[in-house]
Design an enzyme around this catalytic site. Structure first.
Site, PDB file in Angstrom:
ATOM      1  N   ARG A 113      77.637  71.555  62.827  1.00 12.55           N
ATOM      2  CA  ARG A 113      77.812  70.130  62.537  1.00 12.55           C
ATOM      3  C   ARG A 113      79.233  69.709  62.910  1.00 12.55           C
ATOM      4  O   ARG A 113      80.182  70.491  62.776  1.00 12.55           O
ATOM      5  CB  ARG A 113      77.603  69.935  61.036  1.00 12.55           C
ATOM      6  CG  ARG A 113      77.689  68.509  60.522  1.00 12.55           C
ATOM      7  CD  ARG A 113      76.523  67.693  60.940  1.00 12.55           C
ATOM      8  NE  ARG A 113      76.409  66.472  60.144  1.00 12.55           N
ATOM      9  CZ  ARG A 113      75.685  65.435  60.541  1.00 12.55           C
ATOM     10  NH1 ARG A 113      75.024  65.460  61.686  1.00 12.55           N
ATOM     11  NH2 ARG A 113      75.583  64.365  59.777  1.00 12.55           N
ATOM     12  N   THR A 145      67.589  61.942  67.636  1.00 11.18           N
ATOM     13  CA  THR A 145      67.968  63.318  67.342  1.00 11.18           C
ATOM     14  C   THR A 145      66.876  64.109  68.002  1.00 11.18           C
ATOM     15  O   THR A 145      65.845  63.562  68.341  1.00 11.18           O
ATOM     16  CB  THR A 145      67.945  63.526  65.801  1.00 11.18           C
ATOM     17  OG1 THR A 145      69.037  62.847  65.237  1.00 11.18           O
ATOM     18  CG2 THR A 145      68.002  64.975  65.394  1.00 11.18           C
ATOM     19  N   THR A 188      71.892  66.657  67.547  1.00 12.11           N
ATOM     20  CA  THR A 188      71.979  65.200  67.610  1.00 12.11           C
ATOM     21  C   THR A 188      73.346  64.707  68.051  1.00 12.11           C
ATOM     22  O   THR A 188      74.352  65.412  67.944  1.00 12.11           O
ATOM     23  CB  THR A 188      71.659  64.592  66.225  1.00 12.11           C
ATOM     24  OG1 THR A 188      71.503  63.179  66.344  1.00 12.11           O
ATOM     25  CG2 THR A 188      72.741  64.859  65.210  1.00 12.11           C
ATOM     26  N   ASN A 200      73.718  61.609  66.750  1.00  8.62           N
ATOM     27  CA  ASN A 200      73.432  60.610  65.729  1.00  8.62           C
ATOM     28  C   ASN A 200      72.570  59.505  66.342  1.00  8.62           C
ATOM     29  O   ASN A 200      71.382  59.691  66.484  1.00  8.62           O
ATOM     30  CB  ASN A 200      74.689  60.045  65.073  1.00  8.62           C
ATOM     31  CG  ASN A 200      74.315  59.232  63.822  1.00  8.62           C
ATOM     32  OD1 ASN A 200      73.239  59.441  63.268  1.00  8.62           O
ATOM     33  ND2 ASN A 200      75.163  58.322  63.413  1.00  8.62           N
ATOM     34  N   ASP A 243      77.769  58.895  59.642  1.00 13.19           N
ATOM     35  CA  ASP A 243      76.999  59.568  58.592  1.00 13.19           C
ATOM     36  C   ASP A 243      77.827  59.749  57.311  1.00 13.19           C
ATOM     37  O   ASP A 243      77.297  60.113  56.270  1.00 13.19           O
ATOM     38  CB  ASP A 243      76.508  60.944  59.074  1.00 13.19           C
ATOM     39  CG  ASP A 243      75.189  60.839  59.832  1.00 13.19           C
ATOM     40  OD1 ASP A 243      74.615  59.733  59.897  1.00 13.19           O
ATOM     41  OD2 ASP A 243      74.731  61.867  60.363  1.00 13.19           O
ATOM     42  N   SER A 276      74.171  65.608  56.494  1.00  9.52           N
ATOM     43  CA  SER A 276      73.133  65.411  57.507  1.00  9.52           C
ATOM     44  C   SER A 276      71.752  65.488  56.867  1.00  9.52           C
ATOM     45  O   SER A 276      71.591  66.054  55.789  1.00  9.52           O
ATOM     46  CB  SER A 276      73.255  66.510  58.557  1.00  9.52           C
ATOM     47  OG  SER A 276      72.159  66.485  59.435  1.00  9.52           O
ATOM     48  N   SER A 277      70.768  64.947  57.565  1.00  7.01           N
ATOM     49  CA  SER A 277      69.377  65.079  57.118  1.00  7.01           C
ATOM     50  C   SER A 277      68.594  66.078  57.967  1.00  7.01           C
ATOM     51  O   SER A 277      67.414  66.306  57.726  1.00  7.01           O
ATOM     52  CB  SER A 277      68.673  63.722  57.199  1.00  7.01           C
ATOM     53  OG  SER A 277      69.281  62.811  56.333  1.00  7.01           O
ATOM     54  N   GLY A 308      66.400  60.676  61.303  1.00  5.75           N
ATOM     55  CA  GLY A 308      67.415  60.283  60.322  1.00  5.75           C
ATOM     56  C   GLY A 308      67.001  60.713  58.922  1.00  5.75           C
ATOM     57  O   GLY A 308      66.524  61.835  58.733  1.00  5.75           O
TER      58      GLY A 308
END
Ligand code: DON
Length: 564
Positions: free
Chosen positions: A99, A376, A394, A396, A418, A447-448, A469
């Site tokens: 990330r 993503t 991603t 985003n 985010d 993050s998801s 998302g």
């Protein structure tokens, strides 16, 4: 499908496409190895690696770099992601967090305007980017599990970038959307590649990306440090500074991916392995399944108002906890064990009325999911030896910040959006996020993304993930429930209409023209607001079944499954 995509072996990609079992948005049943990605060309690259003796990690590296070329909406060098990997030899699951992080010069209020509202700078342009994690992430994963050379795995992507690929309808349309919504053509480096003559690259035309090809070739030869400390790093930092951004050379040099312990959720005899924070995905999947384990979902029935109500009520509560407690584990103490305990699940379950929606505002101080939408990409790969890569990556939003690094040819992410961009203030969706996700130098934004591997009796059973998302965890969850609880085949489980609740807004999102009207009426009767949305998610999944691998690309989009 592809024109002039030269490979080192001299075979064109068009030939690969003809020779392989590739079906856009469909199902393939394979005997030995299989994969599903968001792009037929990337699937073809991965299949080529697998057929030539590369393992799942090798294919994952080749597919990732290929997606950066042919799927620039989300495939990337300038973004980040998560990998869940099953190593067949040690029979163990590994998770890698690559990330992005906030640059050192970032501050909690950097996107707050004088009137207190968040500015658009967290979404578009050179100030929107976190420090990219993809290249060092892929290198770390490759070093641990890869078997083919790094250089050979980047070659197909570099070759497609240099010789060009055919623009599809989706790419043209999405370039047009981001031009009208965010003016991403304002950046000369972006306009020069993706907006020839001031217009989005046209479907059917051949898109050549020379700078990207050179960057890929440099990374292939010099390794990941070129991106973080070498020529590419120099171009990133100089380009960002000239455009008013804050990312510094030191930020790139110091970036490191992190191997983390996976989240392991037990549900009805299955073990679900997925990402720990800074992803909220594993937490939400775990929390919702814990809450749902006290209800008789089979009795409620597949795609009934009652089943969707129970999922929505469980999700509503999981998202309340997500927004209140989750952050970067390096900077925030997350009461993870307590949040995923059976006591917590029982408390939340007791607050659910099986006949009536509970307004979120009665369960919490207003707070809600972050502003995530657009794009993503997830892919799932299994090789002949039984190794598995489940990876979500991603920028985003579509094309990230919209800003292409001048002279390097790739988009930088807009992952800073985010974070909680304006503390205490509603974001552009009218929602307020918690302080645990406030911007701090070096911090990872929540993050998801939810790459998953499900095991049964110590053997891989299901591999999946999605875009979407904040709807990623609920999308993944519905496919798991459709298979495990409702006994659906994987293609049916993926195709089934999806629903999503994230606490606030006080509504169940449904897929326009997919959810039947009588079902929506029954859901409304239980006290839920409902709101139509575009298709939710883009699942790429594998199921191990009777000695075969069923590979499914979501029929909602243009991806492709492949295998042999
Ligand atoms: O990490 C996240 O949760 C977001 N940046 C993901 C954005 C996303 O999934 C958009 N996709 N459709």
């Amino acid at each position: 499908m592809m024109r002039g995509a030269g490979f080192p072996c001299g075979v064109t990609l068009a030939l690969f496409l003809a020779a392989s079992h590739l079906h856009a948005g469909s199902t393939v049943i394979a005997k030995k190895a299989a994969l599903s990605t968001a792009s037929p060309a990337a699937t073809s690259v991965g299949l080529h690696v697998l057929r030539n003796g590369g393992n799942a990690m090798d294919a994952a590296v080749a597919v990732s770099f290929a997606l950066a070329v042919v799927h620039p909406q989300a495939g990337n060098l300038g973004g980040g992601g998560f990998l869940v990997y099953y190593d067949a030899e040690s029979k163990s699951v590994w998770t890698l967090d690559f990330r992005e992080t906030a640059p050192r010069a970032a501050t909690a209020t950097m996107y707050v305007q004088p009137d207190g509202t968040p500015s658009t700078k967290s979404r578009t342009g050179a100030r929107a980017s976190g420090v990219p994690g993809t290249v060092r992430g892929l290198a770390a994963a490759h070093k641990r599990f890869g078997s083919r050379s790094w250089k050979e795995l980047i070659a197909p992507a570099a070759s497609i970038a240099r010789e060009g690929f055919r623009v599809d309808d989706e790419l043209q349309r999405e370039l047009g959307e981001e031009k009208s919504e965010r003016c991403i053509d304002q950046f000369p480096s972006t306009a020069a590649i993706f907006f020839p003559g001031g217009k989005p690259a046209a479907a059917g035309s051949t898109l050549v990306q020379k700078d990207l090809a050179t960057t890929l070739e440099r990374i292939a030869v010099l390794g990941p440090n070129d991106f973080y400390e070498g020529e590419t790093a120099k171009r990133i930092v100089e380009g960002i500074h000239a455009a008013g951004g804050i990312l510094a050379f030191r930020d790139l040099r110091d970036y490191q991916p992190v191997w983390r312990a996976p989240v392991k959720v037990l549900f009805r005899g299955y073990e679900i392995y997925t990402m720990a924070p800074p992803s909220a995905g594993g937490f939400i999947v775990g929390s919702v399944l814990n809450i749902l384990s006290g209800f008789d979902l089979e009795a409620a029935g597949f795609q009934t108002a009652t089943a969707i109500h129970l999922q929505a009520e469980a999700s509503r509560r999981a998202y309340i906890d997500r927004n209140r407690y989750l952050g970067d584990p390096a900077m925030t103490r997350i009461p993870y064990r307590e949040l995923l305990s059976s006591e917590r699940a029982a408390q939340w379950r007791a607050s659910i009325d099986p006949q009536r929606a509970t307004p979120t505002v009665t369960l919490m101080q207003p707070a809600a999911a972050p502003p995530e939408s657009s794009h993503t990409t997830h892919f799932s790969i299994a090789d002949e030896a039984g190794n598995i890569a489940s990876m979500t990556t991603t920028l985003n939003e579509n094309f990230g910040s919209g800003f292409i690094v001048p002279g390097a040819g790739f988009f930088l992410n807009n992952e800073m959006d985010d974070f909680t961009t304006a503390p205490g203030k509603p974001n552009r969706y009218g929602m307020v996020q918690g302080s645990t996700n406030a911007i701090e130098p070096g911090k990872r934004m929540v993050s998801s993304m939810t790459p998953v591997i499900v095991m049964k009796d110590a053997r891989p059973f299901l591999v999946l993930g999605s875009r979407g998302g904040p709807a990623i965890p609920t999308t993944v969850l519905q496919v798991i429930l459709n298979v495990i609880v409702f006994g659906k085949s994987l293609p049916d489980a993926v195709a089934a209409p999806r629903f999503h609740h994230q606490g606030l807004p006080e509504e169940i999102f449904y897929e326009y023209e997919r959810a039947p009207e009588p079902l929506l009426a029954a859901i409304r009767k239980l006290g839920h607001g409902v709101r139509a949305r575009e298709p939710i998610g883009d699942v790429h999944a594998l199921q191990f079944q009777n000695g075969t691998i069923v590979a499914v690309a979501d029929p909602r989009r243009g991806g492709a499954a492949g295998g042999y």
